[in-house]
Design an enzyme around this catalytic site. Structure first.
Site, short mmCIF file in Angstrom:
data_model
loop_
_atom_site.label_atom_id
_atom_site.label_comp_id
_atom_site.label_asym_id
_atom_site.label_seq_id
_atom_site.Cartn_x
_atom_site.Cartn_y
_atom_site.Cartn_z
N HIS A 121 24.13 61.17 38.95
CA HIS A 121 23.41 62.17 38.16
C HIS A 121 24.38 63.18 37.54
CE1 HIS A 121 19.41 60.90 39.33
NE2 HIS A 121 19.77 60.91 40.60
N LYS A 122 25.30 63.67 38.36
CA LYS A 122 26.30 64.63 37.86
C LYS A 122 27.17 64.00 36.78
CE LYS A 122 27.60 67.68 41.69
NZ LYS A 122 28.80 68.08 42.48
N HIS A 145 23.63 75.95 35.05
CA HIS A 145 24.90 76.48 35.55
C HIS A 145 26.04 75.51 35.27
CE1 HIS A 145 22.92 73.97 38.47
NE2 HIS A 145 24.02 73.87 39.20
N ASP A 165 32.27 72.54 42.50
CA ASP A 165 31.44 72.83 43.66
C ASP A 165 30.32 73.69 43.13
OD1 ASP A 165 30.70 72.54 46.33
OD2 ASP A 165 31.60 74.45 46.88
#
Length: 191
Positions: free
Chosen positions: A11-12, A175, A68
């Protein structure tokens, strides 16, 4: 140009590749044969992100970036924070979400933010890029898209959760998109 993204989270990888476009080809950890768990023992997002890039640079000598990210809930004094992925002691996001909702209980103070820090190691130089988005935690899961805490987070100015947004909608405001846009601006300036 190829860049290694210190993740195996599909997904990332998809989110970030869509934001970066075709000017850079992103490789996952699996693509370079990295199957080890990269340590994340830092107490800040910055430290954890840098641990990933330091590890890849040392073991594989590649230009790379790692991130992170986490959810910070004000009423929980910033928890889960850097422990977002293992908040309930496991990588089971359903249990992690349950724990956030349980700890919040009936608390009306539900402001929160998602935060991402990216560490880039390129040309033997370290760079950091940060992004965050403010919002609130709702009482129940809504939506099936996205991942992580997306079903319980509504960003300010919206009336739907991240998990109800299309990837394109989320990528405009998230974000991660803010941090990745800063990363892209830097990368495009040096290419």
């Amino acid at each position: 140009m190829e860049l290694v993204f210190a993740t195996n989270n599909a997904h990332k990888l998809e989110e970030v590749q869509q934001m970066i476009g075709d000017r850079f080809k992103l490789l996952s950890l699996a693509d370079i044969g990295c199957h080890e768990d990269i340590p994340e023992t830092g107490v800040t997002f910055e430290e954890n992100a840098q641990q990933k890039t330091d590890y890849l640079k040392e073991k594989f000598n590649v230009d790379c970036f790692g991130d992170d990210s986490g959810l910070e809930v004000d009423a929980l004094q910033g928890e889960p924070g850097v422990y977002s992925a293992r908040y309930a002691g496991t990588r089971d996001m359903e249990k992690n979400i349950d724990l956030v909702l349980e700890k919040l209980g009936n608390n009306d103070h539900r402001t929160a933010r998602f935060k991402t820090v990216i560490s880039l190691n390129i040309n033997n130089e370290q760079h950091f890029f940060e992004g965050s988005i403010e919002g609130r935690i709702i009482n129940e899961r809504i939506g099936t898209k996205g991942f992580g805490y997306d079903p319980i987070f509504i960003p300010n100015g919206y009336d739907i959760t991240f998990a109800e947004m299309s990837l394109e909608e989320k990528n405009r405001i998230s974000h991660r998109s803010v941090a990745v846009q800063k990363l892209c601006n830097f990368l495009f300036s040096i290419k």
